[in-house]
Scaffold this motif. Structure first.
Motif, PDB file in Angstrom:
ATOM      1  N   LEU A  35      -3.029   9.452 -18.303  1.00 24.40           N
ATOM      2  CA  LEU A  35      -1.683   8.898 -18.538  1.00 24.40           C
ATOM      3  C   LEU A  35      -1.797   7.498 -19.144  1.00 24.40           C
ATOM      4  N   VAL A  36      -2.163   7.456 -20.390  1.00 22.31           N
ATOM      5  CA  VAL A  36      -2.478   6.178 -21.042  1.00 22.31           C
ATOM      6  C   VAL A  36      -1.238   5.320 -21.304  1.00 22.31           C
ATOM      7  N   GLN A  37      -0.030   5.885 -21.139  1.00 21.85           N
ATOM      8  CA  GLN A  37       1.199   5.105 -21.328  1.00 21.85           C
ATOM      9  C   GLN A  37       1.710   4.507 -20.011  1.00 21.85           C
ATOM     10  N   SER A  75      -9.314   3.863 -14.497  1.00 16.32           N
ATOM     11  CA  SER A  75      -9.516   2.660 -15.311  1.00 16.32           C
ATOM     12  C   SER A  75      -9.215   2.914 -16.781  1.00 16.32           C
ATOM     13  N   ASN A  76      -9.053   4.192 -17.160  1.00 14.21           N
ATOM     14  CA  ASN A  76      -8.668   4.504 -18.543  1.00 14.21           C
ATOM     15  C   ASN A  76      -7.228   4.138 -18.842  1.00 14.21           C
ATOM     16  N   VAL A  77      -6.434   3.944 -17.775  1.00 13.39           N
ATOM     17  CA  VAL A  77      -5.011   3.641 -17.946  1.00 13.39           C
ATOM     18  C   VAL A  77      -4.874   2.134 -18.174  1.00 13.39           C
ATOM     19  N   LYS A  78      -5.218   1.701 -19.363  1.00 15.76           N
ATOM     20  CA  LYS A  78      -5.240   0.268 -19.679  1.00 15.76           C
ATOM     21  C   LYS A  78      -3.851  -0.359 -19.678  1.00 15.76           C
ATOM     22  N   SER A  79      -2.808   0.472 -19.803  1.00 15.30           N
ATOM     23  CA  SER A  79      -1.445  -0.053 -19.846  1.00 15.30           C
ATOM     24  C   SER A  79      -0.878  -0.320 -18.456  1.00 15.30           C
ATOM     25  N   LEU A  80      -1.622   0.023 -17.400  1.00 15.38           N
ATOM     26  CA  LEU A  80      -1.104  -0.090 -16.040  1.00 15.38           C
ATOM     27  C   LEU A  80      -0.851  -1.548 -15.654  1.00 15.38           C
ATOM     28  N   LEU A  81       0.357  -1.814 -15.159  1.00  9.27           N
ATOM     29  CA  LEU A  81       0.732  -3.158 -14.702  1.00  9.27           C
ATOM     30  C   LEU A  81       0.804  -3.232 -13.183  1.00  9.27           C
ATOM     31  N   THR A  82       1.287  -2.144 -12.557  1.00 11.02           N
ATOM     32  CA  THR A  82       1.499  -2.126 -11.115  1.00 11.02           C
ATOM     33  C   THR A  82       0.803  -0.920 -10.512  1.00 11.02           C
ATOM     34  N   LEU A  83      -0.021  -1.157  -9.487  1.00 13.65           N
ATOM     35  CA  LEU A  83      -0.729  -0.079  -8.805  1.00 13.65           C
ATOM     36  C   LEU A  83      -0.586  -0.268  -7.296  1.00 13.65           C
ATOM     37  N   ASN A  84      -0.027   0.745  -6.627  1.00 14.23           N
ATOM     38  CA  ASN A  84       0.141   0.672  -5.175  1.00 14.23           C
ATOM     39  C   ASN A  84      -0.452   1.935  -4.552  1.00 14.23           C
ATOM     40  N   LEU A  85      -1.566   1.754  -3.829  1.00 17.05           N
ATOM     41  CA  LEU A  85      -2.241   2.854  -3.140  1.00 17.05           C
ATOM     42  C   LEU A  85      -2.259   2.619  -1.630  1.00 17.05           C
ATOM     43  N   SER A  86      -1.443   1.719  -1.140  1.00 20.28           N
ATOM     44  CA  SER A  86      -1.496   1.306   0.262  1.00 20.28           C
ATOM     45  C   SER A  86      -1.084   2.428   1.211  1.00 20.28           C
ATOM     46  N   TYR A  87      -1.523   2.280   2.472  1.00 23.66           N
ATOM     47  CA  TYR A  87      -1.170   3.206   3.556  1.00 23.66           C
ATOM     48  C   TYR A  87      -1.544   4.645   3.210  1.00 23.66           C
ATOM     49  N   ASN A  88      -2.820   4.851   2.925  1.00 23.07           N
ATOM     50  CA  ASN A  88      -3.394   6.172   2.734  1.00 23.07           C
ATOM     51  C   ASN A  88      -4.698   6.237   3.522  1.00 23.07           C
ATOM     52  N   GLU A 144     -12.549  -3.474 -13.611  1.00 28.01           N
ATOM     53  CA  GLU A 144     -12.619  -4.809 -14.201  1.00 28.01           C
ATOM     54  C   GLU A 144     -12.193  -4.812 -15.664  1.00 28.01           C
ATOM     55  N   GLU A 145     -12.058  -3.624 -16.260  1.00 27.72           N
ATOM     56  CA  GLU A 145     -11.594  -3.518 -17.643  1.00 27.72           C
ATOM     57  C   GLU A 145     -10.068  -3.459 -17.729  1.00 27.72           C
ATOM     58  N   MET A 146      -9.391  -3.381 -16.585  1.00 28.29           N
ATOM     59  CA  MET A 146      -7.929  -3.257 -16.568  1.00 28.29           C
ATOM     60  C   MET A 146      -7.299  -4.644 -16.526  1.00 28.29           C
ATOM     61  N   HIS A 147      -7.372  -5.342 -17.645  1.00 30.75           N
ATOM     62  CA  HIS A 147      -6.930  -6.742 -17.694  1.00 30.75           C
ATOM     63  C   HIS A 147      -5.406  -6.876 -17.667  1.00 30.75           C
ATOM     64  N   GLY A 148      -4.685  -5.792 -17.945  1.00 33.61           N
ATOM     65  CA  GLY A 148      -3.226  -5.866 -17.905  1.00 33.61           C
ATOM     66  C   GLY A 148      -2.652  -5.728 -16.518  1.00 33.61           C
ATOM     67  N   LEU A 149      -3.475  -5.316 -15.553  1.00 35.10           N
ATOM     68  CA  LEU A 149      -3.013  -5.110 -14.190  1.00 35.10           C
ATOM     69  C   LEU A 149      -2.562  -6.436 -13.585  1.00 35.10           C
ATOM     70  N   SER A 150      -1.302  -6.475 -13.102  1.00 36.44           N
ATOM     71  CA  SER A 150      -0.771  -7.723 -12.551  1.00 36.44           C
ATOM     72  C   SER A 150      -0.423  -7.619 -11.070  1.00 36.44           C
TER      73      SER A 150
END
Length: 836
Positions: A506-508, A528-541, A552-558
């Protein structure tokens, strides 16, 4: 004789005039057509010379006049002939006498003013259209010299200043268009003198003040457009005199008061736009008489009361927009038979109606939005029979039942929003036919079962929110084929097994939320292929292993939240992890790294030993906490004399949801209808608890405290104790306080909303108690132990709750326990708590 002589003498001047006119062809007593044409040509050339030079002037074929006498005789004729005439110029037309009667220069790129336009030089001008140019500055008052003008269009320019009152001297005007300029000031009160006007358009300016009542004198008016200005005051009832009116738009102003009942006289009206004002009161029932009405927009006002029952009496209505008001009562039954409906917007009101009965089948319907109301009932099967439906929104109502599979027949639908209702059951497999679907929101319901693999056919989907439901089993790998997705939220469900590797396709994707599930295994490195990712929430799993170094290649992640999993090892060296606050990383067993969260440095050689020590400590803490629980339960009936506390003055400043206090208070009052009992979800000794749905989408619980003024001191102490405790501490197993209000009328506390309520209520109901198996009960005890251990050992000063009971243990949708009700809590020192 004398009288005869006198008569002869009096007749002589007339004879002389006739003689001179006949015998001297070079003498002209009055201006000829030729001289008028010459004057008009000179005037046009003078105006052209005042324009700013640009490429557009090259296309304006206005030629210079010859330098010799334009009235000189030609060798081949005795009649004077001009060498050039404006009648052949670009955008210029003449009458039979070769005098200019029409100037039409639309979208010619002209840049200049009207100051050099000689209005006196055009006595026969009837039509002047200069729309879509770059003309600026004021409209000269000399425009009143165009006495024969019947069409004036200066729209879509940059004219400024006031509308000159002199323009109202043009009594032959039928069309006056001044829209899309920078005009300001009031509409001239003399506007009522233009009784020949058929079309008046003054929209998209900065006009202010009241609408002149004498505008009601324009009895021939067909169109009145005053929208997108800053007009204020009441709508004049005199507009009801304009019985020829077909189009009326007063929207996007600052008009107030009510809609005049005199509007019922506008029997020819087809378009009525009053949107985006400050109108109040109810819609006059007499508006039902407007049987020719096609478009009705009253949205974004402060209107209230019922919608007219026969609002579609004429059967011609295609567009109805009344959203963002305070309308109550049912949806008009007449809409069921209004087959021509194309666009309907009823959202953001207080409508109450059984929507399974209120709507029919509409062959032309394109857009339907009834979100944010109090509608109830089941979703009608008829929506699947609307062949051109592209948007259907019913979010934030009280809808029940399952989603009808017939919706799958609305194959042109682009947006489907059924979120925040009480829908149950499975997602129909017929959704596979919705191949045009772009946005699907089903979040905030009680839908269950698997996420259907048929979603793989929704290849145009770019926004998918299935959060806060009861979906189980694994995340379908087929979701990885939805390559246009930029938002995917599956949080707060019962999803299990591993995160599919295919999500890395899901590169978009900009936002991914899989939190509050039971996902296990490691985080796929393919993410890590999803370079467009800004928000990632994997909590409570239940995710384990290390975070892939490729992150470390996901520089857009905020924004990243990986809290409460079983992750270990070093954090990726990127900003999202380095600057993450502790609460987004806590609850893992072995994360490390030199980042803002101040985790221990990574030591690969000593990790196994450290894990053994941590495991032993965890068991010790758990056993200690369980002992404390037993001790507190045995002691809860004892009365303790509370030490005196100084009264807390002023406000406690804190913010979790970044709400403005006043607006949050007003929205709570509105959402609960001033704490109506229908919104109450529980009662206790100190107050009643209400569920509140904010317009932003957040759901909170509000505890409104009983105001017992004979015990004011005790009440105030417990209230401030609760605020003091919960405004400082933060823990997964302690209920979150979002805000509070202390007032003589309403004092309440605003908490996070926990779906399953108190443990006491669950245990009192046989069916719900059966759901609490031993594994869930052990998990509840663990959560309680973590909370108590945190309060006793991690807070400074330590906090003793002193009222632990099943009534004060709240459960979320996953049976996670949270401690609540800190009214009797005690701080072991007088300083405010400081908790990590």
């Amino acid at each position: 004789m004398t009288s005869f002589t006198s008569a002869k003498l009096c007749f002589l001047p007339y004879c002389l005039v006739i003689f001179l006119f006949v015998s001297s062809p070079n003498w002209v007593a009055f201006p000829s057509a030729t001289s008028t044409s010459h004057t008009e040509a000179e005037a046009l050339l003078k105006w052209k010379a005042s324009f700013f030079p640009n490429q557009a002037l090259n296309n304006l074929t206005w030629y210079d006049l010859p330098t010799h006498n334009i009235n000189a005789t030609n060798s081949s004729s005795t009649n004077p002939k001009p060498r050039t005439s404006p009648c052949t110029w670009t955008g210029v037309s003449c009458n039979s006498a070769r005098s200019v009667n029409k100037i039409e220069l639309v979208n010619r790129g002209l840049q200049g003013t009207l100051h050099e336009f000689s209005f006196l030089s055009f006595p026969n001008l009837e039509y002047l259209n200069l729309t879509s140019n770059k003309l600026f500055d004021a409209i000269p008052p000399q425009i009143s010299n165009l006495s024969k003008l019947h069409h004036l269009d200066l729209s879509q320019n940059q004219f400024s200043g006031r509308i000159p009152p002199e323009i109202c001297l043009l009594r032959n005007l039928k069309f006056l268009h001044l829209s899309w300029n920078n005009l300001l000031g009031e509409i001239p009160k003399e506007i009522g003198n233009l009784k020949s006007l058929v079309n008046l358009e003054l929209s998209h300016n900065n006009l202010s003040g009241a609408i002149p009542p004498n505008i009601g004198n324009l009895i021939n008016l067909n169109t009145l457009y005053l929208h997108n200005n800053q007009l204020s005051g009441l709508i004049p009832k005199e507009i009801g005199n304009l019985k020829s009116l077909v189009n009326l738009d007063l929207g996007n102003n600052q008009l107030n008061g009510s809609i005049p009942a005199s509007f019922s006289n506008l029997s020819n009206l087809e378009i009525l736009f009053l949107r985006d004002n400050q109108l109040s009161g109810s819609i006059p029932q007499e508006l039902e008489n407007l049987k020719n009405l096609i478009l009705l927009k009253l949205d974004t006002n402060q209107l209230s009361g019922y919608l007219p029952r026969n609002i579609c009496q004429g059967g011609k209505l295609t567009n109805l927009s009344v959203h963002t008001n305070y309308f109550t009562g049912p949806i008009p039954k007449s809409l069921k038979n209004c087959k021509g409906l194309f666009r309907v917007r009823l959202e953001q009101n207080l409508l109450t109606s059984n929507i399974s009965e209120d709507f029919g089948v509409y062959p032309n319907l394109d857009f339907m939005d009834m979100s944010h109301n109090n509608l109830y009932g089941e979703i009608s099967h008829n929506w699947g029979q609307c062949p051109n439906l592209k948007t259907l929104r019913m979010a934030r109502n009280n809808l029940i039942g399952s989603i009808p599979p017939e919706i799958g027949n609305a194959t042109k639908i682009h947006v489907l929003d059924l979120s925040s209702n009480h829908l149950v059951g499975l997602i129909p497999r017929e959704f596979r036919k919705l191949s045009s679907l772009e946005r699907l929101m089903l979040n905030g319901n009680q839908l269950s079962g698997r996420i259907p693999s048929e979603f793989g056919s929704l290849t145009d989907l770019d926004y998918l929110d299935l959060s806060t439901n009861k979906f189980s089993d694994s995340i379908p790998s087929i979701l990885g084929d939805l390559l246009k997705l930029y938002h995917l939220n599956l949080s707060n469900n019962k999803l299990s097994q591993a995160i599919p590797l295919q999500l890395g396709k899901l590169v978009q994707l900009n936002e991914l939320d899989l939190s509050h599930n039971s996902l296990e295994g490691s985080i796929p490195s393919a993410m890590s292929n999803v370079k467009s990712l800004l928000t990632l929430n994997l909590s409570y799993n239940n995710l384990s292993g290390s975070i892939p170094s490729s992150f470390e290649e996901m520089h857009g992640l905020s924004y990243v939240d990986i809290s409460y999993n079983h992750l270990e090892g070093p954090l990726p060296n990127i900003k999202a992890f380095q600057e993450a606050p502790p609460e987004r990383l806590e609850g893992n067993k072995g994360l490390c790294g030199k980042v803002g969260a101040l985790l221990p440095p990574y030591n690969a050689h000593g990790s196994k030993k450290d894990h053994k020590v941590i495991s032993v400590l965890a068991v010790f803490v758990l056993l200690s906490a369980l002992f404390i629980i037993v001790f507190l339960i045995m002691q809860r009936k004892k009365k303790h004399q509370d030490t005196k506390q100084n009264h807390m003055h002023g406000e406690i400043s804190f913010s979790v949801l970044n709400f403005d206090g006043k607006s949050m208070y007003e929205e709570i009052i509105r959402a609960t209808k001033d704490f109506d009992s229908i919104y109450c979800i529980g009662n206790g000794g100190h107050g009643s608890v209400y569920r509140v749905n904010f317009s932003s989408g957040d759901v909170v619980a509000v505890k409104k405290l009983h105001m017992l003024w004979d015990g004011e001191t005790k009440f105030q102490k417990e209230f401030l104790n609760e605020v003091r405790a919960l405004s400082e501490i933060r823990h997964r197993n302690i209920v979150k306080l979002y805000g509070f209000c202390e007032h003589k009328r309403h004092s309440f506390l605003v908490y996070e909303y926990l779906e399953r309520g108190s443990l006491a209520v669950m245990l009192s109901k046989n069916e719900e108690a059966k759901e609490l198996g031993w594994s869930k009960r052990v998990n509840i005890v663990k959560g309680l132990a973590h909370a108590l251990s945190y309060m006793h050992h991690d807070c400074l000063p330590p906090i003793v709750h002193r009222d632990i009971s099943s009534k004060n243990i709240l459960l979320d949708s996953e049976y996670e326990a949270c401690v609540s009700d800190f009214g009797t809590a005690k701080f072991l020192r007088a300083t405010p708590p400081i908790c990590p």
